[in-house]
Design a protein around this motif. Structure first.
Motif, short mmCIF file in Angstrom:
data_model
loop_
_atom_site.label_atom_id
_atom_site.label_comp_id
_atom_site.label_asym_id
_atom_site.label_seq_id
_atom_site.Cartn_x
_atom_site.Cartn_y
_atom_site.Cartn_z
N HIS A 35 0.80 -1.10 -0.17
CA HIS A 35 0.04 -0.12 0.15
C HIS A 35 0.92 1.17 -0.02
O HIS A 35 2.01 1.29 0.17
CB HIS A 35 -1.00 -0.02 1.08
CG HIS A 35 -0.29 0.11 2.53
ND1 HIS A 35 0.28 1.40 2.98
CD2 HIS A 35 -0.17 -1.05 3.57
CE1 HIS A 35 0.84 1.04 4.30
NE2 HIS A 35 0.55 -0.07 4.37
N PRO A 75 -2.02 3.09 -5.63
CA PRO A 75 -3.12 2.10 -5.80
C PRO A 75 -3.22 1.54 -7.42
O PRO A 75 -3.38 0.43 -7.75
CB PRO A 75 -4.08 2.65 -5.52
CG PRO A 75 -3.56 3.96 -4.78
CD PRO A 75 -2.09 4.14 -5.28
N THR A 90 -3.92 -5.37 -1.64
CA THR A 90 -3.50 -3.99 -1.38
C THR A 90 -4.49 -3.02 -1.06
O THR A 90 -5.70 -3.68 -0.43
CB THR A 90 -3.07 -3.18 -3.05
OG1 THR A 90 -2.56 -1.98 -2.92
CG2 THR A 90 -4.37 -3.13 -3.99
N LYS A 91 -4.26 -1.80 -0.85
CA LYS A 91 -5.41 -0.69 -0.18
C LYS A 91 -5.74 0.26 -1.17
O LYS A 91 -4.77 0.64 -2.02
CB LYS A 91 -4.70 -0.41 1.10
CG LYS A 91 -5.53 0.80 2.00
CD LYS A 91 -5.44 2.35 1.57
CE LYS A 91 -4.22 2.71 0.80
NZ LYS A 91 -4.21 4.01 -0.02
N ASP A 238 -11.28 4.01 2.47
CA ASP A 238 -10.24 3.24 1.86
C ASP A 238 -10.68 1.79 1.99
O ASP A 238 -11.26 1.19 2.78
CB ASP A 238 -8.88 3.34 2.71
CG ASP A 238 -8.05 4.45 2.27
OD1 ASP A 238 -8.18 4.87 1.24
OD2 ASP A 238 -7.24 4.75 3.26
#
Ligand code: GCU
Length: 329
Positions: A35, A75, A90-91, A238
């Protein structure tokens, strides 16, 4: 470059990860999560806690390895790595998910939520859960949502009304909705990756940006943009995202462990968030920032045409009605 080398190493390691899945099924698995947030960020802290919980609950058989701070890119890059099978998790903020599903554009609508309770009801309830599954055929799904307060404009000069923003170059997360939002305020949108905003502000390539207080401080943007105008235009959560393929390969037991830990990470992050905002405001003030109370009504009026756009579009219009209905109940 460090990032490229790391990403390349992970790409090369990917077939091993997949092989491990198919041959050991229930046994050992290490999920890689990258991230773009600082390790001080509460979302990172919630993820670190989640990693511990996963390890304990699986007797060390299941691990979450976290690569923070944008080591593998922003991202956009990490979502692509997920799609290519080179990364597991992932974020991404809702804005960054907008190109993959129109559902996520809803969070870029200004002043959409009546209050925090309305926002929480949406993201942690059936509407949010339906959204989180929307990207399944794009190669990933979301398994947790994190509150991220409200986003406001900050700049190298004071902003009191939309009129003050005329002609200013403002960084946005590049999505059609955020770009239109900036244009409606008479400013020029500059889509720049999160990690490059500091330099862009410092060099005067842009005049301002918009974010919540923790990101304003942790990125040190506060040093180069001293005026934080509290217009609070959007609340953009998020999301914790996992590759669909990786998720489908997990055993039921592994899915349960991951889901439970993801759920707990949501609660933990919420607990931390309020304190983090207060601490960030204090830190910003100490660093010489000025917080400006603005007339939100002027911003609301200038941005109202975005609602007309959404209502005209059948898909986005439906998401909007669903969210408005949650406030009515
Ligand atoms: C917030 C959000 C991040 C996002 C960033 C941005 O800080 O938590 O996920 O990347 O905004 O503006 O790019």
């Amino acid at each position: 470059m460090k990032m490229k080398t790391l990403a390349a190493a992970i790409l090369m390691a990917a077939p091993l990860t997949l092989a491990a899945f198919s041959s050991y099924a229930m046994d050992k698995v290490t999920l890689k999560l990258a991230h773009n947030l600082d390790t001080n960020h509460v979302v990172h802290q919630a993820l670190a806690q989640m990693a511990k919980e996963i390890s304990t609950a699986s007797d060390g058989k299941m691990k979450l390895r976290i690569y923070p701070g944008g080591q593998m890119g922003g991202p956009r890059e990490t979502l692509e790595l997920l799609q290519n099978g080179a990364l597991d998790m992932t974020k991404a903020s809702a804005s960054e998910m907008e190109p993959f599903s129109p559902a996520f554009s809803i969070f870029s609508l200004p002043y959409l939520f009546k209050d925090q309770a309305h926002f929480n009801k949406v993201i942690y309830g059936p509407v949010g859960h339906a959204m989180m599954a929307e990207t399944r055929d794009k190669g990933f799904v979301s398994i947790a949502a994190y509150v991220a307060g409200t986003r406001s404009f900050y700049a190298n000069k004071p902003i009191h009304t939309p009129a003050d923003m005329k002609g200013m170059k403002i960084r946005v997360v590049a999505t059609p909705t955020t770009i239109k939002l900036i244009e409606l305020l008479g400013a020029a949108p500059a889509p720049i990756p999160f990690g490059e905003v500091y330099t862009a502000l410092q060099q005067g390539v842009i005049d301002g940006a918009e974010n919540n207080e923790p990101s304003y401080v942790q990125t040190r943007h506060v040093e180069v943009a001293k005026f934080y105008a509290e217009d609070q235009h959007t609340s953009v959560p998020d999301f914790l995202v996992i590759s669909t393929k990786v998720w489908d390969k997990l055993s039921d037991e592994q899915k349960q462990i991951l889901e439970a830990a993801a759920k707990h990470s949501e609660t933990y992050e919420q607990e931390l968030w309020g304190k983090e905002v207060a601490a960030s405001r204090k830190q910003a003030t100490e660093a010489g920032a000025t917080f400006i109370k603005v007339d939100k009504e002027a911003f609301r009026t200038a941005l109202a045409p975005l609602y007309d756009d959404f209502r005209k579009d059948p898909v986005r219009g439906e998401w909007l009605s669903k969210i408005e209905n949650e406030a009515a109940q």
